[in-house]
Design an enzyme around this catalytic site. Structure first.
Site, PDB file in Angstrom:
ATOM      1  N   PRO A   2       0.812  -1.211   0.000  1.00  0.00           N
ATOM      2  CA  PRO A   2       0.000   0.000   0.000  1.00  0.00           C
ATOM      3  C   PRO A   2       0.854   1.272   0.000  1.00  0.00           C
ATOM      4  CG  PRO A   2      -0.777  -1.574   1.650  1.00  0.00           C
ATOM      5  CD  PRO A   2       0.549  -2.054   1.175  1.00  0.00           C
ATOM      6  N   GLU A   3       0.667   2.083  -1.026  1.00  0.00           N
ATOM      7  CA  GLU A   3       1.273   3.405  -1.078  1.00  0.00           C
ATOM      8  C   GLU A   3       0.158   4.376  -1.421  1.00  0.00           C
ATOM      9  OE1 GLU A   3       5.124   3.724  -2.823  1.00  0.00           O
ATOM     10  OE2 GLU A   3       5.642   1.640  -2.418  1.00  0.00           O
ATOM     11  N   LYS A  51      -1.216   7.963   3.245  1.00  0.00           N
ATOM     12  CA  LYS A  51      -1.450   6.528   3.383  1.00  0.00           C
ATOM     13  C   LYS A  51      -2.545   6.229   4.404  1.00  0.00           C
ATOM     14  CE  LYS A  51       3.394   5.470   2.376  1.00  0.00           C
ATOM     15  NZ  LYS A  51       4.585   4.729   2.843  1.00  0.00           N
ATOM     16  N   ASN A 165       7.986   2.509  -0.320  1.00  0.00           N
ATOM     17  CA  ASN A 165       9.289   1.985  -0.726  1.00  0.00           C
ATOM     18  C   ASN A 165       9.400   1.757  -2.236  1.00  0.00           C
ATOM     19  OD1 ASN A 165      11.854   1.301   0.298  1.00  0.00           O
ATOM     20  ND2 ASN A 165      11.420  -0.881  -0.005  1.00  0.00           N
ATOM     21  N   ARG A 250      14.412  -1.296   4.991  1.00  0.00           N
ATOM     22  CA  ARG A 250      13.586  -1.614   3.831  1.00  0.00           C
ATOM     23  C   ARG A 250      14.476  -2.052   2.668  1.00  0.00           C
ATOM     24  NH1 ARG A 250      11.113   2.560   6.476  1.00  0.00           N
ATOM     25  NH2 ARG A 250       8.848   2.458   6.725  1.00  0.00           N
TER      26      ARG A 250
END
Length: 280
Positions: A2-3, A51, A165, A250
């Site tokens: 999810p972005e 978000k 990311n 990440r």
């Protein structure tokens, strides 16, 4: 993952299913709100903020949720079988006469007064897909800490809201610099186009079922998830290393030929630079 574009799509699905309808079922499966009952209230709207998701209902209440890594909202017709995961992963159920929205694996779920929404999202920078988008302010926020790595700065939602990311890696590739380059060393010609490029990527993908930054079918992303396959531009093997601010690492992807700037040496452990925890 999810972005900002994914959350925007989730908000649109939830808004289409719930807005303007009275809730006939309400089940918030977190201890603090287990006795809260929203039935009988109409859903006014579902709004994305970076978000975050804000589901506003009659009576001045907002259900605030955040998907983080693997949370999701699924919408089902009332005669459909729920398929978003096992029942123990359900955190919220909102039902109307013809649709049911089910929130799975939601790490953040809180019921607050609509007047107090800023307590949940007031820290966010300009939203790339929101009406408050301000490219000058976003760029100024990024350059407020010129020694910070570009990758970390892009993920900090206090600078600009909506980049995760995947977009971090893809933006750095399109800008031709590594995610470890200090923000202050970003060439002026690239820094000035960064906000518009970020907005263009998210806007292009908010209506797509499959995220793409390349425009090539079957080769949707330039570097994210591609290590050790060859770069789509130059053929050099894409590399991967962890990048983080000390709170979370990440996986970060880049092309050592197409992207200039510092990067971890092959086989080196991830480097951690202490920094206040990245706001979500």
């Amino acid at each position: 993952m999810p972005e900002g574009d994914t959350v925007w799509q989730a908000a649109r699905r939830l808004h289409g299913a719930l807005a303007g309808k009275v809730l006939t079922r309400s089940d918030l499966r977190v201890p603090k709100y287990a006795t809260a009952d929203l039935t009988g209230r109409a859903v006014l709207d579902v709004t994305p903020r970076g978000k975050h998701l804000l589901t506003r209902v009659e009576g001045g209440l907002t259900l605030h949720s955040h998907l983080r890594m693997d949370g999701s909202w699924k919408v089902f017709a009332n005669d459909q079988r729920w398929t978003g995961g096992p029942a123990h992963q359900i955190r919220a159920i909102l039902g109307t006469h013809d649709r049911t929205a089910v929130g799975y694996r939601l790490p953040v779920l809180e019921l607050l007064r609509t007047a107090d929404e800023q307590r949940a999202v007031g820290h966010l920078g300009p939203d790339l897909l929101g009406p408050d988008w301000d490219p000058e302010r976003a760029l100024a926020n990024l350059f407020d800490d010129p020694a910070r790595s570009l990758g970390e700065a892009l993920l900090d939602q206090r600078n600009l809201a909506g980049i995760g990311n995947v977009y971090k890696c893809e933006l750095c590739f399109l800008l031709g610099v590594t995610p470890w380059l200090p923000v202050g060393e970003l060439p002026a010609d690239r820094s000035t186009k960064l906000p518009a490029l970020a907005k263009k990527l998210l806007e292009a993908n908010r209506d797509r079922p499959v995220r793409s930054t390349t425009g090539r079918r079957g080769q949707d992303l330039f570097v994210y998830g591609r290590a050790p396959r060859p770069c789509l531009r130059c053929g050099t093997r894409v590399r991967m290393a962890d990048q983080g601010d000390g709170s979370r690492e990440r996986p970060t992807y880049w092309c050592p030929t197409c992207q200039a700037g510092p990067a971890p040496a092959p086989g080196s452990p991830p480097t951690r630079r202490l920094h206040p925890r990245t706001a979500r």
